[in-house]
Design a protein around this motif. Structure first.
Motif, PDB file in Angstrom:
ATOM      1  N   ASN A  17       0.794  -1.224   0.000  1.00 48.12           N
ATOM      2  CA  ASN A  17       0.000   0.000   0.000  1.00 48.12           C
ATOM      3  C   ASN A  17       0.830   1.280   0.000  1.00 48.12           C
ATOM      4  N   ASN A  18       2.054   1.239   0.527  1.00 51.42           N
ATOM      5  CA  ASN A  18       2.815   2.478   0.710  1.00 51.42           C
ATOM      6  C   ASN A  18       4.107   2.569  -0.096  1.00 51.42           C
ATOM      7  N   CYS A  19       4.690   1.463  -0.428  1.00 51.88           N
ATOM      8  CA  CYS A  19       6.070   1.485  -0.923  1.00 51.88           C
ATOM      9  C   CYS A  19       6.207   0.969  -2.349  1.00 51.88           C
ATOM     10  N   ALA A  20       5.350   0.030  -2.730  1.00 50.29           N
ATOM     11  CA  ALA A  20       5.526  -0.673  -4.009  1.00 50.29           C
ATOM     12  C   ALA A  20       5.415   0.270  -5.207  1.00 50.29           C
ATOM     13  N   SER A  21       4.678   1.385  -5.054  1.00 44.29           N
ATOM     14  CA  SER A  21       4.526   2.305  -6.182  1.00 44.29           C
ATOM     15  C   SER A  21       5.881   2.854  -6.612  1.00 44.29           C
ATOM     16  N   CYS A  22       6.777   3.061  -5.695  1.00 43.30           N
ATOM     17  CA  CYS A  22       8.113   3.571  -6.053  1.00 43.30           C
ATOM     18  C   CYS A  22       9.168   2.466  -6.129  1.00 43.30           C
ATOM     19  N   HIS A  23       9.111   1.529  -5.200  1.00 45.74           N
ATOM     20  CA  HIS A  23      10.163   0.501  -5.152  1.00 45.74           C
ATOM     21  C   HIS A  23       9.794  -0.748  -5.944  1.00 45.74           C
ATOM     22  N   ARG A  24       8.580  -0.769  -6.549  1.00 44.70           N
ATOM     23  CA  ARG A  24       8.037  -1.888  -7.303  1.00 44.70           C
ATOM     24  C   ARG A  24       7.648  -3.029  -6.359  1.00 44.70           C
TER      25      ARG A  24
ATOM     26  N   GLY B  27      12.570   1.525  -9.000  1.00 43.73           N
ATOM     27  CA  GLY B  27      11.939   2.223 -10.109  1.00 43.73           C
ATOM     28  C   GLY B  27      12.190   3.681  -9.811  1.00 43.73           C
ATOM     29  N   ARG B  28      11.165   4.340  -9.298  1.00 44.93           N
ATOM     30  CA  ARG B  28      11.370   5.700  -8.799  1.00 44.93           C
ATOM     31  C   ARG B  28      12.175   5.633  -7.495  1.00 44.93           C
ATOM     32  N   GLY B  29      11.904   4.617  -6.699  1.00 41.79           N
ATOM     33  CA  GLY B  29      12.699   4.357  -5.488  1.00 41.79           C
ATOM     34  C   GLY B  29      13.845   3.422  -5.839  1.00 41.79           C
ATOM     35  N   VAL B  30      14.821   3.326  -4.958  1.00 48.47           N
ATOM     36  CA  VAL B  30      15.990   2.488  -5.245  1.00 48.47           C
ATOM     37  C   VAL B  30      15.666   1.005  -5.063  1.00 48.47           C
ATOM     38  N   GLN B  31      16.553   0.149  -5.539  1.00 53.93           N
ATOM     39  CA  GLN B  31      16.365  -1.295  -5.397  1.00 53.93           C
ATOM     40  C   GLN B  31      16.499  -1.701  -3.922  1.00 53.93           C
TER      41      GLN B  31
ATOM     42  N   GLU C  32      22.763  -5.201   2.657  1.00 53.26           N
ATOM     43  CA  GLU C  32      24.076  -4.640   2.337  1.00 53.26           C
ATOM     44  C   GLU C  32      24.180  -3.201   2.855  1.00 53.26           C
ATOM     45  N   ASN C  33      23.138  -2.415   2.628  1.00 47.72           N
ATOM     46  CA  ASN C  33      23.189  -0.994   2.980  1.00 47.72           C
ATOM     47  C   ASN C  33      22.798  -0.712   4.421  1.00 47.72           C
ATOM     48  N   PHE C  34      22.123  -1.650   5.061  1.00 47.24           N
ATOM     49  CA  PHE C  34      21.711  -1.450   6.464  1.00 47.24           C
ATOM     50  C   PHE C  34      22.013  -2.714   7.250  1.00 47.24           C
ATOM     51  N   ALA C  35      23.240  -2.797   7.766  1.00 48.62           N
ATOM     52  CA  ALA C  35      23.601  -3.955   8.578  1.00 48.62           C
ATOM     53  C   ALA C  35      22.695  -3.997   9.803  1.00 48.62           C
TER      54      ALA C  35
ATOM     55  N   ALA D 239      14.991   3.897  10.848  1.00 48.82           N
ATOM     56  CA  ALA D 239      15.125   5.352  10.998  1.00 48.82           C
ATOM     57  C   ALA D 239      14.997   6.042   9.645  1.00 48.82           C
ATOM     58  N   LEU D 240      15.578   5.432   8.590  1.00 46.95           N
ATOM     59  CA  LEU D 240      15.482   6.045   7.262  1.00 46.95           C
ATOM     60  C   LEU D 240      14.031   6.088   6.791  1.00 46.95           C
ATOM     61  N   ILE D 241      13.303   4.996   7.020  1.00 48.60           N
ATOM     62  CA  ILE D 241      11.902   4.943   6.581  1.00 48.60           C
ATOM     63  C   ILE D 241      11.068   5.941   7.402  1.00 48.60           C
ATOM     64  N   ALA D 242      11.363   6.036   8.678  1.00 46.94           N
ATOM     65  CA  ALA D 242      10.616   6.955   9.540  1.00 46.94           C
ATOM     66  C   ALA D 242      10.887   8.415   9.162  1.00 46.94           C
TER      67      ALA D 242
ATOM     68  N   GLY E 243      12.662   9.579   6.260  1.00 47.75           N
ATOM     69  CA  GLY E 243      12.777   9.898   4.843  1.00 47.75           C
ATOM     70  C   GLY E 243      14.173  10.393   4.490  1.00 47.75           C
ATOM     71  N   ARG E 244      14.414  10.516   3.171  1.00 47.50           N
ATOM     72  CA  ARG E 244      15.706  11.043   2.703  1.00 47.50           C
ATOM     73  C   ARG E 244      15.535  11.403   1.232  1.00 47.50           C
ATOM     74  N   GLY E 245      15.830  12.628   0.865  1.00 49.99           N
ATOM     75  CA  GLY E 245      15.677  13.043  -0.532  1.00 49.99           C
ATOM     76  C   GLY E 245      14.240  12.836  -1.004  1.00 49.99           C
ATOM     77  N   GLN E 246      14.062  12.060  -2.081  1.00 49.57           N
ATOM     78  CA  GLN E 246      12.740  11.788  -2.651  1.00 49.57           C
ATOM     79  C   GLN E 246      11.957  10.760  -1.842  1.00 49.57           C
ATOM     80  N   MET E 247      12.615  10.151  -0.884  1.00 47.03           N
ATOM     81  CA  MET E 247      11.956   9.114  -0.075  1.00 47.03           C
ATOM     82  C   MET E 247      11.147   9.794   1.028  1.00 47.03           C
ATOM     83  N   PRO E 248       9.802   9.595   1.021  1.00 48.48           N
ATOM     84  CA  PRO E 248       8.965  10.268   2.022  1.00 48.48           C
ATOM     85  C   PRO E 248       9.227   9.758   3.440  1.00 48.48           C
ATOM     86  N   ALA E 249       8.946  10.587   4.429  1.00 49.72           N
ATOM     87  CA  ALA E 249       9.049  10.186   5.838  1.00 49.72           C
ATOM     88  C   ALA E 249       7.753   9.501   6.252  1.00 49.72           C
ATOM     89  N   TYR E 250       7.873   8.393   6.989  1.00 47.84           N
ATOM     90  CA  TYR E 250       6.680   7.626   7.365  1.00 47.84           C
ATOM     91  C   TYR E 250       6.370   7.666   8.860  1.00 47.84           C
ATOM     92  N   SER E 251       7.128   8.455   9.613  1.00 49.65           N
ATOM     93  CA  SER E 251       6.920   8.444  11.067  1.00 49.65           C
ATOM     94  C   SER E 251       5.509   8.889  11.454  1.00 49.65           C
TER      95      SER E 251
HETATM   96  C1  HEC Z   1       7.647   8.501  -3.613  1.00 47.63           C
HETATM   97  C2  HEC Z   1       8.460   7.324  -3.834  1.00 47.63           C
HETATM   98  C3  HEC Z   1       8.818   6.453  -2.655  1.00 47.63           C
HETATM   99  C4  HEC Z   1       7.955   5.822  -1.787  1.00 47.63           C
HETATM  100  C5  HEC Z   1       6.440   5.869  -1.759  1.00 47.63           C
HETATM  101  C6  HEC Z   1       8.803   5.054  -0.883  1.00 47.63           C
HETATM  102  N1  HEC Z   1      10.115   5.233  -1.197  1.00 47.63           N
HETATM  103 FE1  HEC Z   1      11.697   4.379  -0.273  1.00 47.63          FE
HETATM  104  N2  HEC Z   1      12.972   5.481  -1.398  1.00 47.63           N
HETATM  105  C7  HEC Z   1      12.604   6.296  -2.448  1.00 47.63           C
HETATM  106  C8  HEC Z   1      13.794   6.944  -2.987  1.00 47.63           C
HETATM  107  C9  HEC Z   1      13.820   7.913  -4.150  1.00 47.63           C
HETATM  108  C10 HEC Z   1      14.884   6.477  -2.216  1.00 47.63           C
HETATM  109  C11 HEC Z   1      16.348   6.927  -2.317  1.00 47.63           C
HETATM  110  C12 HEC Z   1      16.513   8.057  -1.318  1.00 47.63           C
HETATM  111  C13 HEC Z   1      17.843   8.796  -1.405  1.00 47.63           C
HETATM  112  O1  HEC Z   1      18.793   8.326  -0.787  1.00 47.63           O
HETATM  113  O2  HEC Z   1      17.913   9.811  -2.082  1.00 47.63           O
HETATM  114  C14 HEC Z   1      14.329   5.553  -1.247  1.00 47.63           C
HETATM  115  C15 HEC Z   1      15.083   4.871  -0.314  1.00 47.63           C
HETATM  116  C16 HEC Z   1      14.605   3.878   0.504  1.00 47.63           C
HETATM  117  C17 HEC Z   1      15.420   3.037   1.356  1.00 47.63           C
HETATM  118  C18 HEC Z   1      16.929   3.099   1.483  1.00 47.63           C
HETATM  119  C19 HEC Z   1      17.517   2.164   0.466  1.00 47.63           C
HETATM  120  C20 HEC Z   1      19.025   2.176   0.437  1.00 47.63           C
HETATM  121  O3  HEC Z   1      19.587   1.120   0.096  1.00 47.63           O
HETATM  122  O4  HEC Z   1      19.648   3.210   0.739  1.00 47.63           O
HETATM  123  C21 HEC Z   1      14.580   2.183   2.012  1.00 47.63           C
HETATM  124  C22 HEC Z   1      14.963   1.100   3.018  1.00 47.63           C
HETATM  125  C23 HEC Z   1      13.233   2.496   1.560  1.00 47.63           C
HETATM  126  N3  HEC Z   1      13.289   3.528   0.652  1.00 47.63           N
HETATM  127  C24 HEC Z   1      12.106   1.844   2.003  1.00 47.63           C
HETATM  128  C25 HEC Z   1      10.810   2.274   1.728  1.00 47.63           C
HETATM  129  C26 HEC Z   1       9.644   1.762   2.386  1.00 47.63           C
HETATM  130  C27 HEC Z   1       9.643   0.624   3.400  1.00 47.63           C
HETATM  131  C28 HEC Z   1       8.588   2.465   1.897  1.00 47.63           C
HETATM  132  C29 HEC Z   1       7.139   2.354   2.308  1.00 47.63           C
HETATM  133  C30 HEC Z   1       6.827   2.459   3.715  1.00 47.63           C
HETATM  134  C31 HEC Z   1       9.095   3.404   0.902  1.00 47.63           C
HETATM  135  N4  HEC Z   1      10.455   3.258   0.844  1.00 47.63           N
HETATM  136  C32 HEC Z   1       8.316   4.271   0.153  1.00 47.63           C
HETATM  137  C33 HEC Z   1      11.325   6.499  -2.908  1.00 47.63           C
HETATM  138  C34 HEC Z   1      10.165   6.069  -2.277  1.00 47.63           C
END
Ligand code: HEC
Length: 116
Positions: free
Chosen positions: A42-49, A55-59, A67-70, A77-80, A82-90
């Motif tokens: 529901n929250n993540c697959a749209s960007c991370h597939r 896709g829009r999110g990283v692999q 590998e990236n988060f031992a 903390a990153l998911i809570a 956010g970072r750059g284009q990655m939204p904050a979920y806290s």
């Molecule tokens: C709007 C698109 C988008 C959505 C929705 C999204 N992400 Fe992301 N995510 C990204 C992008 C872009 C990055 C790379 C961020 C950066 O470092 O600039 C990222 C990075 C990450 C990373 C770090 C990966 C790494 O190896 O550094 C994790 C973990 C992650 N996302 C998990 C999630 C989870 C879990 C959710 C759902 C709760 C989610 N993401 C929702 C776009 C998204």
């Protein structure tokens, strides 16, 4: 009638062909992983597939997330936060939901090969 069912068949084919990778199923006897799958879908697959190949999110799959988060706490903390284009979920997910989605990405999605 024939034309209608042909049209429906095409529609189904089209919808299937456009699904960008199938969701990776959590084991049904692990409620926290099943919850994690739901949160992810529901929250993540749209960007991370759906399969985590990115896709829009990283692999996230094929070992990337481990590998990236031992330490899973750093990943959480990153998911809570956010970072750059990655939204904050806290503010959108509870602590329980965050734990579940972290576990799902590490224990289910992570080991799934991309594009299967
Ligand atoms: C709007 C698109 C988008 C959505 C929705 C999204 N992400 Fe992301 N995510 C990204 C992008 C872009 C990055 C790379 C961020 C950066 O470092 O600039 C990222 C990075 C990450 C990373 C770090 C990966 C790494 O190896 O550094 C994790 C973990 C992650 N996302 C998990 C999630 C989870 C879990 C959710 C759902 C709760 C989610 N993401 C929702 C776009 C998204």
């Amino acid at each position: 009638m024939r034309v209608v069912s042909f049209g429906l068949g095409l529609l189904v084919l089209f919808a299937t062909a456009c699904t960008p990778g199938a969701a990776v199923e959590a084991p049904a006897d692990e409620p926290e992983l099943v919850l994690g799958q739901l949160i992810y879908t529901n929250n993540c697959a749209s960007c991370h597939r759906p399969d985590g190949r990115g896709g829009r999110g990283v692999q996230l799959n094929e070992g990337k997330v481990i590998e990236n988060f031992a330490n899973p706490a750093d990943q959480l903390a990153l998911i809570a936060n956010g970072r750059g284009q990655m939204p904050a979920y806290s503010a959108r997910l509870t602590a329980e939901q965050l734990d579940a989605v972290v576990r799902y990405t590490r224990e289910v999605l992570n080991t799934a090969a991309a594009g299967e």
